[in-house]
Design a protein around this motif. Sequence first.
Motif, PDB file in Angstrom:
ATOM      1  N   GLY A  16      43.929  30.568  27.655  1.00 33.66           N
ATOM      2  CA  GLY A  16      42.605  30.052  27.974  1.00 33.66           C
ATOM      3  C   GLY A  16      41.933  30.923  29.007  1.00 33.66           C
ATOM      4  N   PRO A  17      40.815  30.468  29.550  1.00 31.62           N
ATOM      5  CA  PRO A  17      40.032  31.315  30.451  1.00 31.62           C
ATOM      6  C   PRO A  17      40.550  31.397  31.888  1.00 31.62           C
ATOM      7  CG  PRO A  17      38.933  29.209  30.162  1.00 31.62           C
ATOM      8  CD  PRO A  17      40.124  29.218  29.223  1.00 31.62           C
ATOM      9  N   SER A  18      41.519  30.591  32.268  1.00 30.97           N
ATOM     10  CA  SER A  18      41.954  30.543  33.677  1.00 30.97           C
ATOM     11  C   SER A  18      42.466  31.876  34.208  1.00 30.97           C
ATOM     12  CB  SER A  18      43.028  29.480  33.866  1.00 30.97           C
ATOM     13  OG  SER A  18      42.494  28.206  33.640  1.00 30.97           O
ATOM     14  N   ALA A  19      43.225  32.600  33.409  1.00 28.48           N
ATOM     15  CA  ALA A  19      43.755  33.892  33.871  1.00 28.48           C
ATOM     16  C   ALA A  19      42.615  34.866  34.141  1.00 28.48           C
ATOM     17  CB  ALA A  19      44.715  34.467  32.830  1.00 28.48           C
ATOM     18  N   ARG A  20      41.661  34.925  33.251  1.00 33.18           N
ATOM     19  CA  ARG A  20      40.513  35.820  33.423  1.00 33.18           C
ATOM     20  C   ARG A  20      39.675  35.395  34.626  1.00 33.18           C
ATOM     21  NH1 ARG A  20      38.742  35.364  28.748  1.00 33.18           N
ATOM     22  NH2 ARG A  20      37.241  33.724  29.093  1.00 33.18           N
ATOM     23  N   GLU A  21      39.477  34.084  34.791  1.00 37.50           N
ATOM     24  CA  GLU A  21      38.691  33.580  35.918  1.00 37.50           C
ATOM     25  C   GLU A  21      39.356  33.905  37.249  1.00 37.50           C
ATOM     26  OE1 GLU A  21      38.261  29.465  34.906  1.00 37.50           O
ATOM     27  OE2 GLU A  21      36.649  29.878  33.474  1.00 37.50           O
ATOM     28  N   ALA A  22      40.676  33.805  37.313  1.00 31.30           N
ATOM     29  CA  ALA A  22      41.394  34.138  38.545  1.00 31.30           C
ATOM     30  C   ALA A  22      41.168  35.608  38.900  1.00 31.30           C
ATOM     31  CB  ALA A  22      42.884  33.844  38.386  1.00 31.30           C
ATOM     32  N   LEU A  23      41.286  36.479  37.915  1.00 26.95           N
ATOM     33  CA  LEU A  23      41.057  37.900  38.171  1.00 26.95           C
ATOM     34  C   LEU A  23      39.614  38.172  38.560  1.00 26.95           C
ATOM     35  CD1 LEU A  23      43.198  39.555  35.371  1.00 26.95           C
ATOM     36  CD2 LEU A  23      43.590  39.666  37.823  1.00 26.95           C
ATOM     37  N   ASP A  24      38.676  37.490  37.934  1.00 28.07           N
ATOM     38  CA  ASP A  24      37.264  37.671  38.281  1.00 28.07           C
ATOM     39  C   ASP A  24      36.987  37.281  39.730  1.00 28.07           C
ATOM     40  OD1 ASP A  24      36.698  38.605  35.734  1.00 28.07           O
ATOM     41  OD2 ASP A  24      35.797  36.722  35.036  1.00 28.07           O
ATOM     42  N   ILE A  25      37.578  36.176  40.172  1.00 29.08           N
ATOM     43  CA  ILE A  25      37.402  35.729  41.558  1.00 29.08           C
ATOM     44  C   ILE A  25      37.951  36.772  42.525  1.00 29.08           C
ATOM     45  CG2 ILE A  25      38.169  34.036  43.282  1.00 29.08           C
ATOM     46  CD1 ILE A  25      38.082  31.939  40.976  1.00 29.08           C
ATOM     47  N   VAL A  26      39.133  37.272  42.221  1.00 27.63           N
ATOM     48  CA  VAL A  26      39.767  38.258  43.100  1.00 27.63           C
ATOM     49  C   VAL A  26      38.950  39.551  43.141  1.00 27.63           C
ATOM     50  CG1 VAL A  26      41.830  39.683  43.420  1.00 27.63           C
ATOM     51  CG2 VAL A  26      42.060  37.267  42.846  1.00 27.63           C
ATOM     52  N   LEU A  27      38.483  40.018  41.992  1.00 29.48           N
ATOM     53  CA  LEU A  27      37.681  41.242  41.957  1.00 29.48           C
ATOM     54  C   LEU A  27      36.359  41.061  42.703  1.00 29.48           C
ATOM     55  CD1 LEU A  27      38.338  42.388  38.292  1.00 29.48           C
ATOM     56  CD2 LEU A  27      39.178  43.473  40.385  1.00 29.48           C
ATOM     57  N   ALA A  28      35.734  39.901  42.546  1.00 33.94           N
ATOM     58  CA  ALA A  28      34.478  39.637  43.266  1.00 33.94           C
ATOM     59  C   ALA A  28      34.724  39.598  44.772  1.00 33.94           C
ATOM     60  CB  ALA A  28      33.857  38.324  42.794  1.00 33.94           C
ATOM     61  N   GLY A  29      35.791  38.941  45.190  1.00 32.03           N
ATOM     62  CA  GLY A  29      36.125  38.896  46.608  1.00 32.03           C
ATOM     63  C   GLY A  29      36.414  40.276  47.162  1.00 32.03           C
ATOM     64  N   GLY A  30      37.133  41.083  46.400  1.00 28.16           N
ATOM     65  CA  GLY A  30      37.420  42.444  46.822  1.00 28.16           C
ATOM     66  C   GLY A  30      36.163  43.288  46.940  1.00 28.16           C
ATOM     67  N   ALA A  31      35.224  43.080  46.034  1.00 31.80           N
ATOM     68  CA  ALA A  31      33.968  43.835  46.067  1.00 31.80           C
ATOM     69  C   ALA A  31      33.169  43.540  47.330  1.00 31.80           C
ATOM     70  CB  ALA A  31      33.131  43.516  44.830  1.00 31.80           C
ATOM     71  N   PHE A  32      33.350  42.342  47.892  1.00 31.29           N
ATOM     72  CA  PHE A  32      32.637  41.952  49.113  1.00 31.29           C
ATOM     73  C   PHE A  32      33.521  42.042  50.355  1.00 31.29           C
ATOM     74  CE2 PHE A  32      30.034  39.983  45.815  1.00 31.29           C
ATOM     75  CZ  PHE A  32      28.779  40.415  46.210  1.00 31.29           C
ATOM     76  N   ASP A  33      34.604  42.803  50.249  1.00 33.72           N
ATOM     77  CA  ASP A  33      35.527  43.036  51.364  1.00 33.72           C
ATOM     78  C   ASP A  33      36.105  41.755  51.961  1.00 33.72           C
ATOM     79  OD1 ASP A  33      35.387  45.821  51.245  1.00 33.72           O
ATOM     80  OD2 ASP A  33      33.548  45.847  52.443  1.00 33.72           O
ATOM     81  N   LEU A  34      36.255  40.729  51.148  1.00 33.93           N
ATOM     82  CA  LEU A  34      36.897  39.499  51.585  1.00 33.93           C
ATOM     83  C   LEU A  34      38.398  39.750  51.677  1.00 33.93           C
ATOM     84  CD1 LEU A  34      36.512  36.372  52.029  1.00 33.93           C
ATOM     85  CD2 LEU A  34      37.064  36.132  49.607  1.00 33.93           C
ATOM     86  N   PRO A  35      39.045  39.333  52.741  1.00 34.46           N
ATOM     87  CA  PRO A  35      40.505  39.440  52.800  1.00 34.46           C
ATOM     88  C   PRO A  35      41.099  38.540  51.706  1.00 34.46           C
ATOM     89  CG  PRO A  35      39.597  38.946  54.973  1.00 34.46           C
ATOM     90  CD  PRO A  35      38.489  38.781  53.978  1.00 34.46           C
ATOM     91  N   ILE A  36      41.646  39.159  50.675  1.00 34.13           N
ATOM     92  CA  ILE A  36      42.037  38.396  49.492  1.00 34.13           C
ATOM     93  C   ILE A  36      43.394  38.839  48.982  1.00 34.13           C
ATOM     94  CG2 ILE A  36      40.894  39.929  47.829  1.00 34.13           C
ATOM     95  CD1 ILE A  36      39.873  37.245  46.491  1.00 34.13           C
ATOM     96  N   GLY A  37      44.122  37.874  48.427  1.00 32.92           N
ATOM     97  CA  GLY A  37      45.413  38.154  47.821  1.00 32.92           C
ATOM     98  C   GLY A  37      45.514  37.456  46.481  1.00 32.92           C
TER      99      GLY A  37
END
Length: 116
Positions: A16-37
Amino acid sequence: MSKSLLVISRQAPWSGPSAREALDIVLAGGAFDLPIGLLFMDDGVFQLAPHQNAKAVQQKDLSANLQALELFGVEEVFACRHSLAERGLAPPASAQPLDSDAISKLIDRYDQVITL
């Protein structure tokens, strides 16, 4: 100061879409220099398996998103050692394997946690 965010991905890439959504959130956070894991657990570790054929199950291939993590400044990528072992997967070079105690400590390090 930005709050840190840990995204826990628990879904297989084809379920389903959850795996893609998780990656999208992480990539968006990384693009805005959010401390993310990013932590892969349960069936989410299947996202780290090499040579997936997404077309066979009519899904989008997520491997490009995984390869882009470093480009977006996401360096904190982890995988549950127990989940990998249960599914017969070797620890990938792209994610640091953690045991249960280390996962608990990891979660405590982040201000916010999202599980998908």
